[in-house]
Motif scaffolding. Structure first.
Motif, PDB file in Angstrom:
ATOM      1  N   ASP A 160      52.480 -17.840  37.238  1.00  0.00           N
ATOM      2  CA  ASP A 160      52.151 -16.529  37.818  1.00  0.00           C
ATOM      3  C   ASP A 160      50.864 -15.971  37.216  1.00  0.00           C
ATOM      4  O   ASP A 160      49.988 -15.475  37.927  1.00  0.00           O
ATOM      5  CB  ASP A 160      53.297 -15.539  37.567  1.00  0.00           C
ATOM      6  N   VAL A 161      50.741 -16.061  35.897  1.00  0.00           N
ATOM      7  CA  VAL A 161      49.569 -15.521  35.201  1.00  0.00           C
ATOM      8  C   VAL A 161      48.306 -16.249  35.622  1.00  0.00           C
ATOM      9  O   VAL A 161      47.283 -15.622  35.943  1.00  0.00           O
ATOM     10  CB  VAL A 161      49.747 -15.621  33.671  1.00  0.00           C
ATOM     11  N   THR A 169      45.360 -14.005  43.160  1.00  0.00           N
ATOM     12  CA  THR A 169      46.426 -14.033  44.156  1.00  0.00           C
ATOM     13  C   THR A 169      47.785 -14.093  43.482  1.00  0.00           C
ATOM     14  O   THR A 169      47.995 -14.900  42.569  1.00  0.00           O
ATOM     15  CB  THR A 169      46.274 -15.257  45.078  1.00  0.00           C
ATOM     16  N   SER A 170      48.702 -13.264  43.914  1.00  0.00           N
ATOM     17  CA  SER A 170      50.049 -13.264  43.363  1.00  0.00           C
ATOM     18  C   SER A 170      50.915 -14.275  44.098  1.00  0.00           C
ATOM     19  O   SER A 170      51.075 -14.200  45.318  1.00  0.00           O
ATOM     20  CB  SER A 170      50.674 -11.863  43.483  1.00  0.00           C
ATOM     21  N   GLN A 174      58.071 -16.299  39.652  1.00  0.00           N
ATOM     22  CA  GLN A 174      59.177 -15.823  38.823  1.00  0.00           C
ATOM     23  C   GLN A 174      60.279 -15.199  39.665  1.00  0.00           C
ATOM     24  O   GLN A 174      61.449 -15.221  39.281  1.00  0.00           O
ATOM     25  CB  GLN A 174      58.683 -14.816  37.783  1.00  0.00           C
ATOM     26  N   CYS A 175      59.890 -14.664  40.809  1.00  0.00           N
ATOM     27  CA  CYS A 175      60.874 -14.113  41.741  1.00  0.00           C
ATOM     28  C   CYS A 175      61.315 -15.158  42.762  1.00  0.00           C
ATOM     29  O   CYS A 175      62.317 -14.972  43.451  1.00  0.00           O
ATOM     30  CB  CYS A 175      60.287 -12.909  42.477  1.00  0.00           C
ATOM     31  N   ASN A 176      60.551 -16.236  42.852  1.00  0.00           N
ATOM     32  CA  ASN A 176      60.829 -17.286  43.835  1.00  0.00           C
ATOM     33  C   ASN A 176      60.597 -18.644  43.190  1.00  0.00           C
ATOM     34  O   ASN A 176      59.621 -19.325  43.468  1.00  0.00           O
ATOM     35  CB  ASN A 176      59.927 -17.107  45.059  1.00  0.00           C
ATOM     36  N   GLY A 229      42.992 -22.252  51.408  1.00  0.00           N
ATOM     37  CA  GLY A 229      43.236 -21.059  52.225  1.00  0.00           C
ATOM     38  C   GLY A 229      42.869 -19.788  51.475  1.00  0.00           C
ATOM     39  O   GLY A 229      42.227 -18.881  52.039  1.00  0.00           O
ATOM     40  N   ILE A 230      43.226 -19.712  50.205  1.00  0.00           N
ATOM     41  CA  ILE A 230      42.907 -18.537  49.392  1.00  0.00           C
ATOM     42  C   ILE A 230      41.399 -18.444  49.157  1.00  0.00           C
ATOM     43  O   ILE A 230      40.806 -17.362  49.219  1.00  0.00           O
ATOM     44  CB  ILE A 230      43.659 -18.591  48.056  1.00  0.00           C
ATOM     45  N   ILE A 231      40.759 -19.578  48.885  1.00  0.00           N
ATOM     46  CA  ILE A 231      39.313 -19.600  48.648  1.00  0.00           C
ATOM     47  C   ILE A 231      38.562 -19.092  49.865  1.00  0.00           C
ATOM     48  O   ILE A 231      37.661 -18.239  49.759  1.00  0.00           O
ATOM     49  CB  ILE A 231      38.845 -21.026  48.280  1.00  0.00           C
TER      50      ILE A 231
END
Length: 484
Positions: A160-161, A169-170, A174-176, A229-231
């Protein structure tokens, strides 16, 4: 080919090592990663500080000799990684910093160095804090168990970090925890460790006919499509803003922090911007290097604290004294956790995140009267180096005071190199140390760490040093009074 290897047997006759066999070399000795840590740790006692070894028909020296390390870490002819890195990671990481060489490595290293400037690292404290809250929630849920494999939970936290930091991007793994991106990264790491010791998988043309190769390609599709995709989304956003200042506001009105990806998107080499694929290689390299290595370091530190309650008590007292109860934590607060930093360094001494890494000789040179030929592999036996009794008396004892300024001055500077050293030292070591201190401080604020009766880590050296039976502690939540 065996004649080629035999030439080095003659050349290195003054260097001791285990018996090698035609074609396979020492394969049968080192084929099991579950045994390799103990086998390599025995080399200095059996054969001296430098051991000759044959990986198949390729000659190698495995060393804990700080004098040889002076050459390995500082020579411009020893900056390239071994072919193992390329074989294992080139489809995933391409020419990213981990495995690139020559001018491309130098150019990209120069571009990325500003990503770890103090002002940028300062912004990531918010990421550590926000992601740390989810970590504590997950640890609290697991605290009813008598034995908690904290490595799994810390792996989710560090992913996540690094996603927040590298890509802005989140992913919220930790939740999934069953997120397909997380699964794909774990698959790639497992494949790398499997290929490293299996001669069928080492051969590229044979490997491509296996089911493992098909699994790798499927995992790669998930990873690359996610990253690209994020890039592309971020590139379009920056272009739409027509601004040279990426520290502005995102589409939700929140101030945007500089990420590693932003630096890459705005950089040029010889006037040309980096392609999306070049950016992906570097971002994925950050994700790979900054994820599992850091989670292993946090986990082993917590394990060591559980086994050393007197040390844990001092860490808790420092955390209570230094971290503010009434305002947000700052980078200065984290840096002031001086004793905790010594604890982390001592844990990395005993359990370095990478137990063994290699360099390849680009140009023949002479060391100690022996010619070291071009293409020779030199392995740095970090696990054993950090346990050298000449540098660390009573090496198995956990003693953070080894890292006072006075004690460090008594040692050779290359006796302790958990982040490597020289030209190819870890570019993200300051980021990693801040993340380690932030995460462990949060854990100690909220839990007393207790040992699990009868538990001992079964160390295994895959891509990183980890434990085959998890890295386990007992978590005892602190009372509200204790936290004040």
């Amino acid at each position: 080919m065996w004649q080629y290897a035999y030439k080095y047997l003659k050349q290195f006759e003054k260097i001791d090592g285990p018996k090698a066999y035609p074609i396979v070399g020492n394969y049968f000795l080192i084929k099991d990663p579950k045994k390799n840590v103990a086998i390599f740790d025995d080399f200095p006692r059996k054969y001296g500080k430098t051991t000759k070894l044959f990986v198949g028909m390729h000659a190698a020296l495995v060393t804990t000799d700080v004098k040889l390390l002076e050459v390995v870490m500082t020579s411009p002819n020893l900056i390239n990684k071994t072919n193992d890195y390329i074989m294992l990671f080139n489809r995933w990481l391409g020419d990213g910093l981990l495995i690139s060489s020559g001018e491309k490595w130098r150019a990209h290293r120069k571009i990325l160095t500003p990503a770890f400037h103090y002002k940028i690292l300062e912004d990531f404290i918010d990421v550590f804090e926000s992601r740390g809250k989810f970590l504590i929630d997950n640890l609290l849920k697991a605290s009813s168990e008598d034995c908690v494999n904290v490595h799994k939970l810390f792996s989710l936290y560090t992913l996540d970090v690094i996603c927040d930091s590298a890509m802005g991007t989140s992913v919220n793994v930790q939740c999934n925890p069953d997120h397909k991106y997380m699964d794909a990264i774990e698959t790639m790491c497992d494949i790398a460790s499997t290929r490293l010791v299996n001669p069928i998988y080492i051969s590229e043309w044979m490997y491509k006919y296996t089911n493992l190769y098909k699994t790798e390609i499927k995992a790669l599709e998930t990873i690359t499509s996610f990253s690209l995709g994020i890039i592309e989304k971020r590139r379009q956003f920056l272009e739409s803003r027509h601004s040279d200042d990426v520290n502005d506001y995102d589409e939700f009105g929140k101030r945007r922090k500089m990420t590693f990806m932003d630096i890459l998107l705005k950089s040029t080499i010889n006037g040309n911007p980096l392609t999306n694929e070049e950016i992906r290689e570097e971002v994925d390299t950050f994700l790979f290097e900054g994820h599992d290595t850091t989670s292993a370091a946090i986990s082993f530190t917590c394990y060591n604290l559980s086994k050393n309650p007197e040390v844990q008590k001092l860490v808790y007292e420092e955390v209570c004294q230094v971290l503010p109860p009434d305002r947000a934590v700052t980078i200065t607060d984290v840096q002031n956790l001086k004793y905790l930093e010594m604890v982390i360094k001592e844990s990395l001494r005993l359990y370095p995140s990478v137990a063994l890494y290699g360099r390849v000789v680009d140009k023949e040179f002479v060391y100690n009267g022996i010619k070291l030929p071009k293409n020779l592999r030199i392995g740095v036996n970090l696990y054993s180096l950090h346990r050298d009794p000449d540098e660390f008396p009573d090496p198995e004892k956990f003693n953070p005071l080894r890292f006072t300024a006075d004690e460090q001055s008594k040692r050779h500077p290359l006796a302790y190199i958990p982040f490597s050293a020289g030209h190819r030292n870890c570019i993200g070591q300051k980021f990693a140390m801040l993340e380690l201190k932030s995460a462990i401080a949060k854990v100690i604020q909220n839990f007393e760490l207790l040992p699990v009766p009868g538990y001992t880590p079964q160390l295994t050296s895959k891509v990183t040093l980890t434990s085959d039976n998890g890295i386990c502690v007992k978590l005892k939540p602190r009372s509200t009074h204790e936290k004040l």
